[in-house]
Each structure stands twice: as C-alpha cells, then as structure tokens.
Design a protein around this motif. Structure first.
Motif, PDB file in Angstrom:
ATOM      1  N   PRO A  72      44.242  37.984  40.697  1.00  0.00           N
ATOM      2  CA  PRO A  72      42.595  36.946  40.344  1.00  0.00           C
ATOM      3  C   PRO A  72      42.780  35.819  40.480  1.00  0.00           C
ATOM      4  O   PRO A  72      43.317  34.791  40.357  1.00  0.00           O
ATOM      5  CB  PRO A  72      42.154  37.440  39.487  1.00  0.00           C
ATOM      6  CG  PRO A  72      42.885  38.345  38.551  1.00  0.00           C
ATOM      7  CD  PRO A  72      44.463  38.275  39.230  1.00  0.00           C
ATOM      8  N   VAL A  73      41.096  35.156  41.638  1.00  0.00           N
ATOM      9  CA  VAL A  73      41.409  33.372  41.290  1.00  0.00           C
ATOM     10  C   VAL A  73      39.739  33.153  40.283  1.00  0.00           C
ATOM     11  O   VAL A  73      39.019  33.620  40.859  1.00  0.00           O
ATOM     12  CB  VAL A  73      40.922  32.832  42.676  1.00  0.00           C
ATOM     13  CG1 VAL A  73      40.516  31.444  42.873  1.00  0.00           C
ATOM     14  CG2 VAL A  73      42.370  33.501  43.867  1.00  0.00           C
ATOM     15  N   THR A  74      39.743  32.597  40.080  1.00  0.00           N
ATOM     16  CA  THR A  74      38.799  32.087  38.153  1.00  0.00           C
ATOM     17  C   THR A  74      38.625  31.524  38.311  1.00  0.00           C
ATOM     18  O   THR A  74      38.986  30.415  38.999  1.00  0.00           O
ATOM     19  CB  THR A  74      39.272  33.230  37.466  1.00  0.00           C
ATOM     20  OG1 THR A  74      40.269  32.536  36.389  1.00  0.00           O
ATOM     21  CG2 THR A  74      39.495  35.249  37.075  1.00  0.00           C
ATOM     22  N   PHE A  75      36.876  31.174  38.111  1.00  0.00           N
ATOM     23  CA  PHE A  75      36.284  30.379  37.667  1.00  0.00           C
ATOM     24  C   PHE A  75      36.045  30.105  36.376  1.00  0.00           C
ATOM     25  O   PHE A  75      35.043  30.720  36.162  1.00  0.00           O
ATOM     26  CB  PHE A  75      35.264  29.651  38.665  1.00  0.00           C
ATOM     27  CG  PHE A  75      35.059  27.785  38.223  1.00  0.00           C
ATOM     28  CD1 PHE A  75      34.751  27.127  38.867  1.00  0.00           C
ATOM     29  CD2 PHE A  75      33.358  28.307  37.609  1.00  0.00           C
ATOM     30  CE1 PHE A  75      34.230  25.790  38.631  1.00  0.00           C
ATOM     31  CE2 PHE A  75      32.972  27.647  37.061  1.00  0.00           C
ATOM     32  CZ  PHE A  75      33.665  25.892  37.880  1.00  0.00           C
ATOM     33  N   ARG A  76      36.967  29.165  35.002  1.00  0.00           N
ATOM     34  CA  ARG A  76      36.019  29.478  33.534  1.00  0.00           C
ATOM     35  C   ARG A  76      35.869  31.153  33.239  1.00  0.00           C
ATOM     36  O   ARG A  76      35.027  31.407  32.734  1.00  0.00           O
ATOM     37  CB  ARG A  76      35.157  29.019  33.378  1.00  0.00           C
ATOM     38  CG  ARG A  76      34.948  27.292  33.580  1.00  0.00           C
ATOM     39  CD  ARG A  76      33.795  26.698  33.444  1.00  0.00           C
ATOM     40  NE  ARG A  76      34.390  25.194  34.152  1.00  0.00           N
ATOM     41  CZ  ARG A  76      32.969  24.445  33.355  1.00  0.00           C
ATOM     42  NH1 ARG A  76      32.089  24.834  33.537  1.00  0.00           N
ATOM     43  NH2 ARG A  76      33.499  22.534  33.855  1.00  0.00           N
ATOM     44  N   GLY A  77      37.014  31.907  33.742  1.00  0.00           N
ATOM     45  CA  GLY A  77      36.722  32.886  33.170  1.00  0.00           C
ATOM     46  C   GLY A  77      36.784  33.915  34.406  1.00  0.00           C
ATOM     47  O   GLY A  77      36.403  34.963  34.108  1.00  0.00           O
ATOM     48  N   VAL A  78      35.616  33.970  35.353  1.00  0.00           N
ATOM     49  CA  VAL A  78      35.110  34.619  36.020  1.00  0.00           C
ATOM     50  C   VAL A  78      35.429  34.595  37.410  1.00  0.00           C
ATOM     51  O   VAL A  78      35.515  33.631  37.825  1.00  0.00           O
ATOM     52  CB  VAL A  78      33.469  34.144  36.081  1.00  0.00           C
ATOM     53  CG1 VAL A  78      32.061  35.713  37.353  1.00  0.00           C
ATOM     54  CG2 VAL A  78      32.419  33.709  35.260  1.00  0.00           C
ATOM     55  N   GLN A  79      36.128  35.981  38.308  1.00  0.00           N
ATOM     56  CA  GLN A  79      36.819  36.201  38.797  1.00  0.00           C
ATOM     57  C   GLN A  79      35.602  35.424  40.531  1.00  0.00           C
ATOM     58  O   GLN A  79      34.797  36.306  40.659  1.00  0.00           O
ATOM     59  CB  GLN A  79      37.354  37.520  39.344  1.00  0.00           C
ATOM     60  CG  GLN A  79      37.777  37.250  40.783  1.00  0.00           C
ATOM     61  CD  GLN A  79      38.696  39.222  40.572  1.00  0.00           C
ATOM     62  OE1 GLN A  79      38.624  39.998  39.941  1.00  0.00           O
ATOM     63  NE2 GLN A  79      39.271  38.963  42.222  1.00  0.00           N
ATOM     64  N   VAL A  80      36.466  34.824  41.048  1.00  0.00           N
ATOM     65  CA  VAL A  80      35.533  33.757  42.469  1.00  0.00           C
ATOM     66  C   VAL A  80      36.469  34.526  44.066  1.00  0.00           C
ATOM     67  O   VAL A  80      36.244  33.580  44.194  1.00  0.00           O
ATOM     68  CB  VAL A  80      35.120  32.610  42.061  1.00  0.00           C
ATOM     69  CG1 VAL A  80      34.175  32.127  41.448  1.00  0.00           C
ATOM     70  CG2 VAL A  80      36.369  31.817  41.994  1.00  0.00           C
ATOM     71  N   GLY A  81      37.497  35.051  43.603  1.00  0.00           N
ATOM     72  CA  GLY A  81      37.930  35.326  44.735  1.00  0.00           C
ATOM     73  C   GLY A  81      39.632  36.274  44.785  1.00  0.00           C
ATOM     74  O   GLY A  81      39.902  36.275  43.533  1.00  0.00           O
ATOM     75  N   SER A  82      40.460  36.783  45.042  1.00  0.00           N
ATOM     76  CA  SER A  82      41.690  36.591  45.044  1.00  0.00           C
ATOM     77  C   SER A  82      43.623  36.145  46.254  1.00  0.00           C
ATOM     78  O   SER A  82      42.684  35.709  47.141  1.00  0.00           O
ATOM     79  CB  SER A  82      41.709  38.649  45.450  1.00  0.00           C
ATOM     80  OG  SER A  82      41.622  38.634  46.792  1.00  0.00           O
ATOM     81  N   VAL A  83      44.098  36.516  45.470  1.00  0.00           N
ATOM     82  CA  VAL A  83      44.936  35.817  47.217  1.00  0.00           C
ATOM     83  C   VAL A  83      45.359  36.580  47.957  1.00  0.00           C
ATOM     84  O   VAL A  83      45.484  38.201  47.594  1.00  0.00           O
ATOM     85  CB  VAL A  83      46.425  35.607  46.035  1.00  0.00           C
ATOM     86  CG1 VAL A  83      47.807  34.842  46.177  1.00  0.00           C
ATOM     87  CG2 VAL A  83      46.048  34.993  44.600  1.00  0.00           C
ATOM     88  N   ASP A  84      45.689  36.027  49.154  1.00  0.00           N
ATOM     89  CA  ASP A  84      46.231  37.142  49.955  1.00  0.00           C
ATOM     90  C   ASP A  84      47.342  37.084  50.054  1.00  0.00           C
ATOM     91  O   ASP A  84      47.619  38.058  50.980  1.00  0.00           O
ATOM     92  CB  ASP A  84      44.979  36.110  51.359  1.00  0.00           C
ATOM     93  CG  ASP A  84      43.556  36.548  51.076  1.00  0.00           C
ATOM     94  OD1 ASP A  84      43.495  37.472  50.491  1.00  0.00           O
ATOM     95  OD2 ASP A  84      43.560  36.139  51.919  1.00  0.00           O
TER      96      ASP A  84
END
Length: 321
Positions: free
Chosen positions: A53-65
């Motif tokens: 996961p890619v998170t912003f302050r704990g909220v997921q906003v994307g993922s690793v490809d």
C-alpha cells in the motif's frame, strides 16, 4: 441445446463473478481514475513488494506496481525505483473550495509532498510507502532514471536508525567490551585471591574489637561505683563551698564596706594634702617658712658641731665673747 445454454450461462456467470471479485476485492479498478508515479530510493527496500500500500497519513491512496533496480556505472550507485499507481478519487476538496480542482501530483510535490518507506508489520516484515508534506526536506529528483512523474523521497526514522546502527563501530565496541570483560575478570581473580585474607583480617579485627568492647564494658561496670562515689563527693564539696561562700559573704561585704570608707578617708586626706601643697595655700607658705627655719637651725647646729669637734672645751666653758 438446453445443456449447452446452461453451460454457457454457467461460464458467463463465473466470468462475471471473477470480474466482480477483481473489481471489488482486487487491485483492478476499471472505472477508477488513476495516475502513475515513481519514487526512487537509494537504501534497502526490504519487505517492499508488488501490491504494497501507498498511504497518506494512514489512508491508502495507491499501491505498488513494480520494484526495479537502476545501476549507474559512472557513479557506481544503485537506485531502487518504485512504480506506483495513485488513485486521486480517494481525495476530495473541502466544501468551501467546491469550484477548485484537485491539485496534480506535480503541484503536491511542489508544495512539499515527500515519500518514505516504513515497516508495516514487525511480524511479517512487510513494508509500505507513506506520503506526507515535508517542505523542509530537499526535493531530490532523478531525471536520468525517471521519465514520468516523480515523488521525491526522504529518509524515514526507521531507516535513519538502521543507518546509524550500521555506522556504529561494532568491532571497536566489541574490542572495548572484550577488554572490559578481561579487566573485570582480572579484578574478579584478584578479589578471589585478596578477599579471603582480607575477610580473615576483618574477622580478626572484629573479634579483637569485640574483646575490647567487652573489656571496656567490664571496666566501666567496675568503675561505676567509684565514679558514683566521686560524683557524690563532688556534689558534697560543691554544697559545702556554696555554704562557706554564703557564710563569708557577710564578712566580705563588711570588709568591702570598711575598705570603701578607708578609701574615702584617704581621698579626703589626699585632698587636704593637695590643698596644703598648693602654691597659693597659706599652709604651704608656713610650711616653707618652717622648713627654712629648720634648715637654718640645722645649719647652725652643724656649725656648732664642727666647732665642738675642733674644740671640745666649748661644751664646758662655752664660747668666749
């Protein structure tokens, strides 16, 4: 035909369920707006895998490809570019800015958006990428490696701790620890050699001290009656002295009174003598006249004595005219 239709319907239903599972539970979102970005790390990326996961302050906003390795033969440095897919649909604007549009990743980077890699789970050892604003962190970009949108990276606290730990002089610390252990072992051996005689000496000293205390206690017990009698005699002597001082107090008082009267009389006599010897005093004039007469008589008597000494007959016959 009925069986073929049933089989076809069953296959279509399975495909539909599979697509729905990918859409709702997987990373395939055909109706979601996405944006690609790259993050370049120079350190180790242990635990970071595809789908992290890619998170912003704990909220997921994307993922690793994809996680790749880029090697620069000129500088002999290895870079780890991480390709991610961002989902801007997870970000909404506040109500007061309804007419504005969402900023792009480039604009967010210009505002200080930075990426760091953190450990997601200590148990599994998996990692994730965290995004946050850090305007004070420098934006280091890699145009030779990245051709699209790049999000600058910064060192996470865990990576900083790991780097500091790896930079510790472990060998020197180990050598110092070995030297300290050897010193402690030598000290322990020395204590093993020196402690028994020291303990024996302390025990003997303690026994001797106990004997001295016992002897002193016996001596005090023996001397206690004599000390008691001495103190009683001192008390009686003090009482007798006090009585004698009380008895002699009156005599001393009368003696002091007589002495005071004598001193007063002596003072008066000195005053009289002073008045008599004053240059303006008549008594002094009479005294001086008497002294002159006495001196003249003494001179005449001395002359007569001299005449008698030369002529003793003067005592019988007297002086002839």
């Amino acid at each position: 035909m009925n069986k073929q239709a049933l089989v076809g319907a069953f296959v279509l239903g399975g495909v539909g369920l599979l697509v729905a599972a990918f859409v709702f539970f997987g990373s395939f979102h055909p109706f979601t707006r996405t944006q690609k970005a790259v993050m370049v790390f120079r350190g180790a990326t242990s635990g970071l895998a595809v789908g992290a996961p890619v998170t912003f302050r704990g909220v997921q906003v994307g993922s690793v490809d994809r996680v790749a390795i880029e090697y620069d033969p000129r500088s002999r440095d290895a870079y780890i570019p991480v390709y991610v897919t961002m989902r801007p649909d997870n970000i909404t604007l506040a109500k007061d800015h309804g007419t504005a549009k969402l900023p792009s990743v480039e604009e967010l980077v210009a505002q200080g958006l930075r990426a760091e890699m953190n450990l997601k789970s200590f148990v599994t050892g998996t990692s994730e990428i965290d995004l946050d604003f850090a305007p004070t962190s420098p934006a280091t970009l890699h145009p030779d490696i990245v051709s699209g949108v790049e999000i600058p990276t910064k060192q996470s606290p865990i990576q900083a701790i790991t780097q500091n730990v790896t930079q510790l002089p472990i060998k020197e610390i180990g050598d110092n620890a070995n030297a300290a252990l050897l010193a402690v072992r030598e000290l322990a051996d020395k204590l093993d050699r020196d402690m028994p005689p020291l303990v024996q000496s302390i025990r003997e000293t303690s026994d001797h001290s106990r004997e001295m205390v016992d002897s002193a206690h016996e001596t005090i017990e023996k001397l206690q009656p004599e000390l008691t009698r001495t103190l009683q005699n001192v008390d009686r002597l003090a009482a007798t002295g006090s009585q004698q001082l009380d008895a002699r107090g009156r005599e001393l008082h009368s003696l002091l009174t007589d002495a005071n009267a004598t001193i007063v009389k002596a003072g008066r006599s000195l005053d009289n003598v002073s008045s008599m010897t004053s240059p303006r005093s008549a008594e002094r004039a009479n005294l001086e006249s008497s002294l002159r007469d006495i001196a003249a008589a003494a001179s005449a008597l001395r002359g007569f004595a001299n005449d008698v000494e030369r002529n003793p007959q003067l005592l019988l016959m007297g002086r002839r005219p």
